[in-house]
Design an enzyme around this catalytic site. Sequence first.
Site, mmCIF file in Angstrom:
data_model
loop_
_atom_site.group_PDB
_atom_site.id
_atom_site.type_symbol
_atom_site.label_atom_id
_atom_site.label_comp_id
_atom_site.label_asym_id
_atom_site.label_seq_id
_atom_site.Cartn_x
_atom_site.Cartn_y
_atom_site.Cartn_z
ATOM 1 N N HIS A 1 -17.994 7.006 3.080
ATOM 2 C CA HIS A 1 -17.024 8.074 2.923
ATOM 3 C C HIS A 1 -16.241 8.263 4.021
ATOM 4 O O HIS A 1 -16.109 8.658 5.077
ATOM 5 C CB HIS A 1 -18.332 9.158 3.253
ATOM 6 C CG HIS A 1 -17.258 10.299 3.299
ATOM 7 N ND1 HIS A 1 -17.757 11.593 1.546
ATOM 8 C CD2 HIS A 1 -17.007 11.827 3.752
ATOM 9 C CE1 HIS A 1 -17.103 12.719 1.818
ATOM 10 N NE2 HIS A 1 -16.880 12.612 3.065
ATOM 11 N N ASP B 1 -21.828 17.252 2.421
ATOM 12 C CA ASP B 1 -21.552 17.224 3.216
ATOM 13 C C ASP B 1 -21.365 18.143 4.880
ATOM 14 O O ASP B 1 -20.469 19.467 4.312
ATOM 15 C CB ASP B 1 -20.002 16.730 2.718
ATOM 16 C CG ASP B 1 -19.048 15.934 3.710
ATOM 17 O OD1 ASP B 1 -19.563 15.735 4.596
ATOM 18 O OD2 ASP B 1 -17.407 16.088 3.487
ATOM 19 N N HIS C 1 -13.203 11.860 0.256
ATOM 20 C CA HIS C 1 -12.769 12.819 0.654
ATOM 21 C C HIS C 1 -11.416 13.814 0.490
ATOM 22 O O HIS C 1 -10.726 13.231 2.438
ATOM 23 C CB HIS C 1 -14.141 12.963 1.306
ATOM 24 C CG HIS C 1 -14.100 14.870 1.267
ATOM 25 N ND1 HIS C 1 -14.872 15.407 2.100
ATOM 26 C CD2 HIS C 1 -13.885 15.872 0.488
ATOM 27 C CE1 HIS C 1 -15.022 16.722 2.005
ATOM 28 N NE2 HIS C 1 -14.163 17.039 1.110
ATOM 29 N N ASP D 1 -13.044 10.552 4.776
ATOM 30 C CA ASP D 1 -12.548 11.201 4.942
ATOM 31 C C ASP D 1 -10.393 11.470 5.375
ATOM 32 O O ASP D 1 -9.734 11.845 6.187
ATOM 33 C CB ASP D 1 -13.348 12.586 6.597
ATOM 34 C CG ASP D 1 -14.478 13.227 6.222
ATOM 35 O OD1 ASP D 1 -14.474 13.417 4.260
ATOM 36 O OD2 ASP D 1 -14.781 12.832 6.763
ATOM 37 N N MET E 1 -19.808 21.611 0.087
ATOM 38 C CA MET E 1 -19.497 21.798 1.592
ATOM 39 C C MET E 1 -20.742 22.767 2.569
ATOM 40 O O MET E 1 -21.160 23.752 2.295
ATOM 41 C CB MET E 1 -18.244 22.386 2.095
ATOM 42 C CG MET E 1 -17.425 20.996 1.876
ATOM 43 S SD MET E 1 -17.701 19.473 1.896
ATOM 44 C CE MET E 1 -17.066 19.634 3.642
ATOM 45 N N GLY F 1 -13.715 20.063 8.089
ATOM 46 C CA GLY F 1 -12.024 19.625 8.841
ATOM 47 C C GLY F 1 -12.288 18.869 10.381
ATOM 48 O O GLY F 1 -11.534 18.470 11.211
ATOM 49 N N PHE F 2 -14.046 18.961 11.001
ATOM 50 C CA PHE F 2 -14.611 18.382 11.901
ATOM 51 C C PHE F 2 -15.483 18.362 11.716
ATOM 52 O O PHE F 2 -16.654 18.595 10.838
ATOM 53 C CB PHE F 2 -14.059 19.261 13.125
ATOM 54 C CG PHE F 2 -13.220 20.133 13.548
ATOM 55 C CD1 PHE F 2 -11.720 19.200 14.184
ATOM 56 C CD2 PHE F 2 -12.381 20.937 12.845
ATOM 57 C CE1 PHE F 2 -10.493 20.060 13.745
ATOM 58 C CE2 PHE F 2 -11.329 21.800 13.314
ATOM 59 C CZ PHE F 2 -10.273 21.086 13.985
ATOM 60 N N GLY F 3 -16.076 16.913 11.780
ATOM 61 C CA GLY F 3 -17.848 16.822 11.968
ATOM 62 C C GLY F 3 -17.906 17.438 12.969
ATOM 63 O O GLY F 3 -17.317 17.837 14.097
ATOM 64 N N GLY F 4 -19.209 16.939 12.974
ATOM 65 C CA GLY F 4 -20.563 17.672 14.135
ATOM 66 C C GLY F 4 -20.705 19.183 14.837
ATOM 67 O O GLY F 4 -20.613 19.569 15.014
ATOM 68 N N MET G 1 -9.206 16.111 1.796
ATOM 69 C CA MET G 1 -8.698 17.976 2.120
ATOM 70 C C MET G 1 -7.520 17.650 2.587
ATOM 71 O O MET G 1 -7.131 17.852 3.518
ATOM 72 C CB MET G 1 -9.959 17.604 3.745
ATOM 73 C CG MET G 1 -11.294 17.926 3.074
ATOM 74 S SD MET G 1 -12.663 17.374 4.529
ATOM 75 C CE MET G 1 -12.488 15.751 4.341
ATOM 76 N N GLY H 1 -22.046 12.052 9.167
ATOM 77 C CA GLY H 1 -21.785 11.670 10.317
ATOM 78 C C GLY H 1 -21.553 11.437 11.502
ATOM 79 O O GLY H 1 -22.622 10.137 11.461
ATOM 80 N N SER H 2 -21.640 12.236 12.642
ATOM 81 C CA SER H 2 -22.761 12.393 13.600
ATOM 82 C C SER H 2 -23.957 11.944 13.744
ATOM 83 O O SER H 2 -24.769 10.952 14.844
ATOM 84 C CB SER H 2 -22.214 13.402 14.644
ATOM 85 O OG SER H 2 -22.567 14.307 13.440
HETATM 86 C C1 DX5 Z 1 -16.199 17.702 7.624
HETATM 87 C C2 DX5 Z 1 -16.120 16.302 6.587
HETATM 88 C C3 DX5 Z 1 -16.935 15.644 7.106
HETATM 89 C C4 DX5 Z 1 -17.974 15.330 8.079
HETATM 90 C C5 DX5 Z 1 -19.077 15.724 9.116
HETATM 91 O O1 DX5 Z 1 -14.611 18.131 7.291
HETATM 92 O O2 DX5 Z 1 -15.302 15.970 5.583
HETATM 93 O O3 DX5 Z 1 -17.788 14.509 6.095
HETATM 94 O O4 DX5 Z 1 -17.501 14.404 8.538
HETATM 95 O O5 DX5 Z 1 -20.154 15.237 9.353
HETATM 96 P P1 DX5 Z 1 -21.112 15.381 9.978
HETATM 97 O O6 DX5 Z 1 -22.145 14.745 9.484
HETATM 98 O O7 DX5 Z 1 -20.775 15.285 11.539
HETATM 99 O O8 DX5 Z 1 -21.609 17.247 10.606
HETATM 100 ZN ZN ZN Z 2 -16.108 14.531 4.052
#
Ligand code: DX5
Ligand code: ZN
Length: 229
Positions: free
Chosen positions: A37, A176, A70, A39, A141, A146-149, A72, A198-199
């Site tokens: 995936h 996601d 993906h 981003d 979603m 916008g951000f992971g974690g 954004m 992700g994380s």
């Molecule tokens: C968020 C991204 C996700 C993100 C998920 O905007 O689209 O793909 O990387 O990260 P985790 O799994 O850490 O929530």
């Molecule tokens: Zn994503």
Amino acid sequence: MTFDRSIKIAPSILAADFANFGAECAAVEAKGADWIHVDVMDGQFVPNITFGPATCAAIRPHIKGVMDVHLMIAPVDPYIQAFADAGADVLTAHIEAGPHIHRTLQAIRGAGMKAGVALNPGTPAAAVEEVMDMVDLICVMTVNPGFGGQKFIDMTAKIKALRVMIGDRPVHIEIDGGVDPTTAPLVAKAGADVLVAGSAVFRGGSVGDPAPYGENIRNIRAAAEGVWT
Ligand code: DX5
Ligand code: ZN
């Protein structure tokens, strides 16, 4: 790409080492990832910037399986061909990114890719009802993008509604944001089959020590499949 509803784990390289994308993709695939995936963020549609089609093209030769991109970004349409040229298998656009999702999905398929539509947490399932025959994937979603974690937002009712709406159509439901072994069973039970993480995948490992990637992927898959019927 053949269609099935088995659980697929899609590590998000947003949580990988940005200086080492090729090796990170190869490492998670070797450790059991089904899709990769990717981003793409523009600093306008979402409050963060990652990278664009040139980086996707550079990553592509290091991915054996599905490259799931993906977007954004807004607008989407001027960049569709660039992501096709970069080798994206699935290209997902947000329904909130502009007024013409119908045209965008047509253009994505027209460029030879599978078409995905993503829904922010505030967007209802009914928003995609009219494009149901134009999509190969619906991305729900479970964080604000916008951000992971970030912390998982429960979208179980929306996932169930989409699963009913999809019926027999060969359309994936992808989740996601905040997916880990605790949240994976909830979304799988509701009808999701592609789990982006992700994380929860990259935590504890590195390209030099990829064993934790394998353990993390196995744990998410086992948790999700535990409720799969
Ligand atoms: C968020 C991204 C996700 C993100 C998920 O905007 O689209 O793909 O990387 O990260 P985790 O799994 O850490 O929530
Ligand atoms: Zn994503």
